[in-house]
Scaffold this motif. Sequence first.
Motif, PDB file in Angstrom:
ATOM      1  N   GLN A  27       8.296 -93.005  -3.925  1.00  0.00           N
ATOM      2  CA  GLN A  27       9.155 -94.150  -4.187  1.00  0.00           C
ATOM      3  C   GLN A  27       9.805 -93.897  -5.777  1.00  0.00           C
ATOM      4  O   GLN A  27      10.891 -93.865  -5.525  1.00  0.00           O
ATOM      5  CB  GLN A  27       8.431 -95.384  -4.131  1.00  0.00           C
ATOM      6  CG  GLN A  27       7.950 -95.823  -2.778  1.00  0.00           C
ATOM      7  CD  GLN A  27       6.982 -96.842  -2.875  1.00  0.00           C
ATOM      8  OE1 GLN A  27       6.812 -97.521  -3.947  1.00  0.00           O
ATOM      9  NE2 GLN A  27       6.550 -97.252  -1.662  1.00  0.00           N
ATOM     10  N   ASN A  28       8.894 -93.333  -6.578  1.00  0.00           N
ATOM     11  CA  ASN A  28       9.419 -93.095  -7.974  1.00  0.00           C
ATOM     12  C   ASN A  28       8.596 -91.800  -8.451  1.00  0.00           C
ATOM     13  O   ASN A  28       7.508 -92.398  -9.265  1.00  0.00           O
ATOM     14  CB  ASN A  28       9.190 -94.451  -8.684  1.00  0.00           C
ATOM     15  CG  ASN A  28       9.885 -94.337 -10.206  1.00  0.00           C
ATOM     16  OD1 ASN A  28       9.985 -93.438 -10.745  1.00  0.00           O
ATOM     17  ND2 ASN A  28      10.036 -95.438 -10.822  1.00  0.00           N
ATOM     18  N   PRO A  29       8.955 -90.632  -8.436  1.00  0.00           N
ATOM     19  CA  PRO A  29       8.383 -89.377  -9.123  1.00  0.00           C
ATOM     20  C   PRO A  29       7.957 -89.640 -10.595  1.00  0.00           C
ATOM     21  O   PRO A  29       6.893 -89.361 -10.790  1.00  0.00           O
ATOM     22  CB  PRO A  29       9.375 -88.499  -8.906  1.00  0.00           C
ATOM     23  CG  PRO A  29      10.419 -88.840  -7.791  1.00  0.00           C
ATOM     24  CD  PRO A  29      10.470 -90.298  -8.096  1.00  0.00           C
ATOM     25  N   LEU A  30       8.841 -90.395 -11.084  1.00  0.00           N
ATOM     26  CA  LEU A  30       8.620 -90.294 -12.745  1.00  0.00           C
ATOM     27  C   LEU A  30       7.298 -91.382 -12.998  1.00  0.00           C
ATOM     28  O   LEU A  30       6.552 -90.884 -13.682  1.00  0.00           O
ATOM     29  CB  LEU A  30       9.937 -90.887 -13.525  1.00  0.00           C
ATOM     30  CG  LEU A  30      10.825 -90.000 -13.567  1.00  0.00           C
ATOM     31  CD1 LEU A  30      12.130 -90.566 -14.197  1.00  0.00           C
ATOM     32  CD2 LEU A  30      10.511 -88.570 -14.110  1.00  0.00           C
ATOM     33  N   ALA A  34       3.249 -90.804 -14.599  1.00  0.00           N
ATOM     34  CA  ALA A  34       2.626 -91.645 -15.510  1.00  0.00           C
ATOM     35  C   ALA A  34       1.197 -91.921 -14.948  1.00  0.00           C
ATOM     36  O   ALA A  34       0.073 -92.306 -15.569  1.00  0.00           O
ATOM     37  CB  ALA A  34       3.479 -93.022 -15.811  1.00  0.00           C
ATOM     38  N   THR A  35       1.342 -92.325 -13.621  1.00  0.00           N
ATOM     39  CA  THR A  35      -0.081 -92.814 -12.938  1.00  0.00           C
ATOM     40  C   THR A  35      -0.847 -91.743 -12.987  1.00  0.00           C
ATOM     41  O   THR A  35      -2.120 -91.936 -13.097  1.00  0.00           O
ATOM     42  CB  THR A  35       0.344 -93.081 -11.355  1.00  0.00           C
ATOM     43  OG1 THR A  35       1.008 -94.040 -11.325  1.00  0.00           O
ATOM     44  CG2 THR A  35      -0.764 -93.516 -10.583  1.00  0.00           C
ATOM     45  N   ILE A  36      -0.434 -90.491 -12.564  1.00  0.00           N
ATOM     46  CA  ILE A  36      -1.538 -89.118 -12.672  1.00  0.00           C
ATOM     47  C   ILE A  36      -2.061 -89.148 -14.141  1.00  0.00           C
ATOM     48  O   ILE A  36      -3.359 -88.982 -14.164  1.00  0.00           O
ATOM     49  CB  ILE A  36      -0.700 -87.943 -12.502  1.00  0.00           C
ATOM     50  CG1 ILE A  36      -0.241 -87.960 -10.796  1.00  0.00           C
ATOM     51  CG2 ILE A  36      -1.652 -86.828 -12.764  1.00  0.00           C
ATOM     52  CD1 ILE A  36       0.608 -86.630 -10.620  1.00  0.00           C
ATOM     53  N   GLY A  37      -1.222 -89.431 -15.247  1.00  0.00           N
ATOM     54  CA  GLY A  37      -1.809 -89.465 -16.522  1.00  0.00           C
ATOM     55  C   GLY A  37      -2.807 -90.561 -16.732  1.00  0.00           C
ATOM     56  O   GLY A  37      -3.713 -90.465 -17.578  1.00  0.00           O
ATOM     57  N   LYS A  78      12.622 -86.946  -4.271  1.00  0.00           N
ATOM     58  CA  LYS A  78      13.187 -85.645  -5.113  1.00  0.00           C
ATOM     59  C   LYS A  78      14.468 -85.723  -5.287  1.00  0.00           C
ATOM     60  O   LYS A  78      14.832 -85.207  -6.437  1.00  0.00           O
ATOM     61  CB  LYS A  78      12.625 -84.427  -4.273  1.00  0.00           C
ATOM     62  CG  LYS A  78      12.577 -83.196  -5.023  1.00  0.00           C
ATOM     63  CD  LYS A  78      11.831 -82.073  -4.150  1.00  0.00           C
ATOM     64  CE  LYS A  78      12.845 -81.600  -2.995  1.00  0.00           C
ATOM     65  NZ  LYS A  78      12.142 -80.163  -2.352  1.00  0.00           N
ATOM     66  N   ALA A  79      15.341 -85.917  -4.441  1.00  0.00           N
ATOM     67  CA  ALA A  79      16.645 -86.217  -4.639  1.00  0.00           C
ATOM     68  C   ALA A  79      17.096 -86.927  -5.676  1.00  0.00           C
ATOM     69  O   ALA A  79      18.065 -86.597  -6.740  1.00  0.00           O
ATOM     70  CB  ALA A  79      17.342 -86.496  -3.308  1.00  0.00           C
ATOM     71  N   GLN A  80      16.312 -88.154  -5.763  1.00  0.00           N
ATOM     72  CA  GLN A  80      16.452 -89.233  -6.757  1.00  0.00           C
ATOM     73  C   GLN A  80      16.358 -88.450  -8.310  1.00  0.00           C
ATOM     74  O   GLN A  80      16.902 -88.687  -9.242  1.00  0.00           O
ATOM     75  CB  GLN A  80      15.784 -90.416  -6.742  1.00  0.00           C
ATOM     76  CG  GLN A  80      15.863 -91.400  -7.617  1.00  0.00           C
ATOM     77  CD  GLN A  80      14.918 -92.707  -7.508  1.00  0.00           C
ATOM     78  OE1 GLN A  80      14.212 -92.573  -6.468  1.00  0.00           O
ATOM     79  NE2 GLN A  80      15.015 -93.356  -8.352  1.00  0.00           N
TER      80      GLN A  80
END
Length: 84
Positions: A27-30, A34-37, A78-80
């Motif tokens: 839904q939101n790669p950015l 942050a979540t991974i961090g 990814k396109a976004q």
Amino acid sequence: MNPILAILKENNISDKQVSELFQTLTQNPLAAMATIGQLGLPQEQLQQLMTQVMQNPALIKEAVEELGLDFAKVEAAKAQLNQQ
């Protein structure tokens, strides 16, 4: 097992957290970065995971398929990301 999923499992990240992470990624790669961090991974493994996520999108597709999620959403995300 997918190396991204392997790192997460190695660090006792729950199946629920893994699934939520990949849902966020679709839904939101950015936000997913942050979540991974925030998962509390050791710095070395966090860096390795981030590198794999950024440099090898095929691993993301494999992980999404292993988790039974919709890869079309990953492609849209990814396109976004590429438009920004």
